[in-house]
Scaffold this motif. Structure first.
Motif, mmCIF file in Angstrom:
data_model
loop_
_atom_site.group_PDB
_atom_site.id
_atom_site.type_symbol
_atom_site.label_atom_id
_atom_site.label_comp_id
_atom_site.label_asym_id
_atom_site.label_seq_id
_atom_site.Cartn_x
_atom_site.Cartn_y
_atom_site.Cartn_z
ATOM 1 N N LEU A 161 0.847 -1.187 0.000
ATOM 2 C CA LEU A 161 0.000 0.000 0.000
ATOM 3 C C LEU A 161 0.884 1.238 0.000
ATOM 4 N N LEU A 162 0.441 2.266 -0.682
ATOM 5 C CA LEU A 162 1.118 3.557 -0.556
ATOM 6 C C LEU A 162 0.912 4.105 0.851
ATOM 7 N N SER A 163 -0.302 3.906 1.388
ATOM 8 C CA SER A 163 -0.602 4.381 2.741
ATOM 9 C C SER A 163 -1.712 3.542 3.345
ATOM 10 N N ASN A 164 -1.626 3.292 4.648
ATOM 11 C CA ASN A 164 -2.746 2.686 5.375
ATOM 12 C C ASN A 164 -3.436 3.719 6.259
ATOM 13 N N ASP A 165 -3.095 4.991 6.063
ATOM 14 C CA ASP A 165 -3.700 6.105 6.805
ATOM 15 C C ASP A 165 -4.937 6.551 6.044
ATOM 16 N N CYS A 166 -6.060 5.881 6.307
ATOM 17 C CA CYS A 166 -7.257 6.042 5.483
ATOM 18 C C CYS A 166 -8.305 6.887 6.201
ATOM 19 N N VAL A 167 -8.915 7.810 5.456
ATOM 20 C CA VAL A 167 -9.962 8.659 6.018
ATOM 21 C C VAL A 167 -11.325 7.986 5.934
ATOM 22 N N TYR A 168 -11.427 6.875 5.191
ATOM 23 C CA TYR A 168 -12.691 6.151 5.090
ATOM 24 C C TYR A 168 -12.815 5.175 6.259
ATOM 25 N N ASP A 169 -14.059 4.788 6.551
ATOM 26 C CA ASP A 169 -14.316 3.903 7.686
ATOM 27 C C ASP A 169 -15.137 2.693 7.239
ATOM 28 N N CYS A 170 -14.640 1.981 6.218
ATOM 29 C CA CYS A 170 -15.313 0.775 5.741
ATOM 30 C C CYS A 170 -15.272 -0.281 6.846
ATOM 31 N N LYS A 171 -16.402 -0.832 7.187
ATOM 32 C CA LYS A 171 -16.512 -1.666 8.385
ATOM 33 C C LYS A 171 -15.714 -2.964 8.279
ATOM 34 N N TYR A 172 -15.512 -3.470 7.069
ATOM 35 C CA TYR A 172 -14.817 -4.737 6.890
ATOM 36 C C TYR A 172 -13.303 -4.585 6.838
ATOM 37 N N CYS A 173 -12.787 -3.374 6.783
ATOM 38 C CA CYS A 173 -11.376 -3.129 6.494
ATOM 39 C C CYS A 173 -10.560 -2.973 7.779
ATOM 40 N N LEU A 174 -9.420 -3.642 7.828
ATOM 41 C CA LEU A 174 -8.546 -3.540 8.987
ATOM 42 C C LEU A 174 -7.962 -2.139 9.123
ATOM 43 N N LEU A 222 5.456 -4.540 -9.763
ATOM 44 C CA LEU A 222 4.899 -3.805 -8.624
ATOM 45 C C LEU A 222 3.385 -3.852 -8.661
ATOM 46 N N PHE A 223 2.782 -4.141 -7.507
ATOM 47 C CA PHE A 223 1.352 -3.963 -7.312
ATOM 48 C C PHE A 223 1.185 -2.879 -6.258
ATOM 49 N N LEU A 224 0.553 -1.776 -6.620
ATOM 50 C CA LEU A 224 0.456 -0.628 -5.725
ATOM 51 C C LEU A 224 -1.003 -0.256 -5.502
ATOM 52 N N SER A 225 -1.434 -0.358 -4.255
ATOM 53 C CA SER A 225 -2.761 0.067 -3.843
ATOM 54 C C SER A 225 -2.593 1.072 -2.715
ATOM 55 N N SER A 226 -3.693 1.515 -2.123
ATOM 56 C CA SER A 226 -3.582 2.481 -1.042
ATOM 57 C C SER A 226 -4.915 2.676 -0.348
ATOM 58 N N GLY A 227 -4.852 3.021 0.936
ATOM 59 C CA GLY A 227 -6.002 3.610 1.587
ATOM 60 C C GLY A 227 -6.183 5.033 1.074
ATOM 61 N N VAL A 228 -7.284 5.645 1.432
ATOM 62 C CA VAL A 228 -7.543 7.008 0.961
ATOM 63 C C VAL A 228 -6.847 7.982 1.909
ATOM 64 N N TYR A 229 -5.678 8.427 1.505
ATOM 65 C CA TYR A 229 -4.862 9.315 2.322
ATOM 66 C C TYR A 229 -5.309 10.768 2.115
ATOM 67 N N MET A 263 -0.353 11.057 -5.607
ATOM 68 C CA MET A 263 0.879 10.445 -5.112
ATOM 69 C C MET A 263 1.192 9.157 -5.876
ATOM 70 N N ILE A 264 0.158 8.382 -6.202
ATOM 71 C CA ILE A 264 0.358 7.174 -7.007
ATOM 72 C C ILE A 264 0.895 7.548 -8.383
ATOM 73 N N PHE A 265 0.316 8.586 -8.981
ATOM 74 C CA PHE A 265 0.800 9.025 -10.299
ATOM 75 C C PHE A 265 2.261 9.462 -10.233
ATOM 76 N N GLN A 266 2.611 10.237 -9.219
ATOM 77 C CA GLN A 266 3.998 10.671 -9.098
ATOM 78 C C GLN A 266 4.940 9.479 -8.955
ATOM 79 N N THR A 267 4.509 8.475 -8.187
ATOM 80 C CA THR A 267 5.333 7.284 -7.995
ATOM 81 C C THR A 267 5.572 6.558 -9.309
ATOM 82 N N ILE A 268 4.490 6.292 -10.048
ATOM 83 C CA ILE A 268 4.615 5.537 -11.297
ATOM 84 C C ILE A 268 5.364 6.349 -12.343
#
Length: 516
Positions: free
Chosen positions: A66-79, A112-119, A128-133
């Motif tokens: 993940l690019l970040s696990n600092d997520c502003v969303y609160d999906c109930k199933y997500c760690l 590379l597999f790149l995902s992220s929480g919503v930072y 940030m993902i675009f800048q990385t790639i």
């Protein structure tokens, strides 16, 4: 809630964000071949990455983070939901580039597999993902495989620019019904998910047309031989209004929300390329050449197999997805809307859905052929093809020496390759059961549904209960192994495997001298 540390080392960030990415299943890479070239680093192989196995048996790996696990969303199933107490970490684009290049040079990875929480916001995260790639492709000249997750709600301009740099993109649908998404992921909407999905589909189609190809991605090599079928050939499945509303939404969030995201981007210190138009040169570059995929969580809500597969079929038909991945829900959080924490992941059901998905993509089946509202779920003790065949015994047995390719594909135990081998082999001789074994037919399943020269392998009744008992008995061990996966661990010299007695000095001495 979150626990934030600004002094995390790169290794600590890697440990946190690699572990946080393990619940995302949609990360295969088949579909792109790109040779290495002078002055560039790496290559891409269509056989696959991310600990997949190539056709020749090679295990191919990619860095999945993940690019970040600092997520502003609160999906109930997500760690990594905002309300969980977690150590939060965020890579910078430069840190990810350093990891990819150094790991590749050490032969640890091939992509590379790149995902992220919503930072902070969807646009900040996607930027940030675009800048990385972009840094990987231009500054580091990385030519290997890259799979990127699109962020729901990000601007179309950012989605488009990332599409010219990535090999595959995906955006997780997560839940197959609108009600399920509203209950467990209140910050996400179908509009924010299906808008980028449609945009990526259109970009792929436009690029394929410029190359003189058909707009749609190729479905399967086997289906090119399938001209006639008894199955329903309607272009779109008729499903309930509740399910149809899932795929009816399109577009992106409103202008006010997009403007707020761009303001946050500027405040965070990022240049905002979201408003820059894509150049003509970029439009002639490949756009997501390996196609797009998505992931659906199985077991977090109470949708039936019929609803799940209906959604998958519509995604294949209307959004031209390369793959739909199914992820058995692993209880990570406690919430009244979720299954109990001690609920076992539905691994066997996940396996059956993958098998049914294979029937949709390679065998010419439609969802209405496999399930309906009166029969909404598979018998998990049988593979879906057997389950279908047992409910249509009037079509069996099939004579292998005269049946069409389409009819052979309907027989349990006969796949696309073995069906073609049967068609080709019987031109020179009549086939027996011994011939079928050498061809690759799974006789233990097929023997109940076929004849060779008018005779079955054994004298038996074509009766549903009898055949069901035989098939479930033969597959019981395999089904148990799927539901109870073996976990391996590194053995120590004195691993006691739950023995009560501790090794004494004599045991230790004997083990060191090789006597035990």
């Amino acid at each position: 809630m979150e626990i934030v540390s600004r002094t995390l080392s790169l290794q600590e960030k890697l440990n946190i964000l690699a572990d946080a990415a393990k619940y995302d299943a949609a990360c295969t890479s088949s579909g792109v071949d790109r040779r290495g070239k002078k002055g560039s680093l790496g290559n891409s192989c269509a056989a696959g990455i991310c600990h997949s196995f190539a056709a020749d048996g090679r295990c191919i790996s990619l860095l999945k983070i993940l690019l970040s696990n600092d997520c502003v969303y609160d999906c109930k199933y997500c760690l990594n939901r905002a309300s969980n107490d977690r150590i939060r970490a965020t890579f910078t684009p430069e840190e990810i580039c350093q990891l990819v290049v150094e790991f590749y040079r050490r032969n640890y990875i091939e992509g590379l597999f790149l995902s992220s929480g919503v930072y902070k916001s969807p646009n900040i995260t996607m930027e940030m993902i675009f800048q990385t790639i972009s840094l990987l492709r231009t500054q580091h000249r990385f030519n290997g495989y890259i799979h990127v997750k699109a962020i729901p709600g990000a601007s179309p301009e950012l989605i488009e620019k990332v599409g010219y740099l990535a090999d595959r993109m995906s955006i997780n649908l997560e839940l197959p019904t609108k009600q399920g998404l509203q209950t467990l992921a209140p910050h996400k909407t179908h509009r924010s998910i299906l808008g980028p999905m449609r945009q990526i589909q259109n970009g792929i189609s436009e690029y394929r047309l410029t190359q003189g190809k058909e707009a749609l991605m190729e479905r399967s090599q086997g289906n090119r031989y399938l001209k006639d079928t008894i199955f329903d050939t309607r272009s779109s499945l008729e499903i309930s209004g509740a399910d149809e509303s899932l795929l009816a939404a399109s577009g992106t969030d409103d202008a006010a929300s997009l403007s707020a995201d761009r303001t946050l981007s500027r405040q965070a210190g990022f240049s905002a390329p979201a408003g820059r138009s894509v150049s003509r040169h970029e439009r002639h570059q490949p756009f997501v050449p390996a196609g797009q995929s998505t992931q659906i969580i199985i077991g977090a809500t109470k949708e039936t197999d019929f609803q799940l597969l209906s959604t998958s079929q519509l995604l294949y038909q209307q959004y031209d997805l390369k793959r739909v991945f199914y992820s058995a829900y692993v209880p990570l959080n406690e919430d009244p809307s979720l299954p109990n924490p001690d609920t076992a992941p539905p691994l066997l059901r996940e396996h059956r859905l993958y098998q049914a998905d294979w029937l949709l993509r390679y065998y010419g089946f439609h969802v209405k052929d496999l399930l309906d509202e009166q029969h909404p779920s598979f018998n998990v003790l049988l593979d879906p093809k057997c389950d279908w065949a047992l409910r249509h015994l009037e079509l069996f047995p099939v004579e292998v020496n005269s049946a069409s390719y389409a009819d052979l594909l309907k027989v349990p135990g006969i796949g696309t390759k073995s069906a073609m081998r049967i068609v080709n082999s019987r031109n020179s001789s009549r086939l027996s059961f011994e011939h079928l074994k050498r061809i690759g037919v799974v006789i233990k399943r097929a023997k109940y549904f076929i004849t060779c020269s008018g005779k079955m392998m054994y004298s038996m009744k074509i009766e549903e209960n009898f055949i069901t008992r035989q098939l479930t008995g033969e597959d019981s061990q395999k089904n148990w192994e799927i539901e109870h996966p073996v976990t391996y661990h590194q053995m120590s010299l004195f691993d006691d495997f739950h023995f009560d007695r501790q090794p004494d000095f004599g045991d230790i001495q004997m083990s060191l001298t090789g006597q035990m």
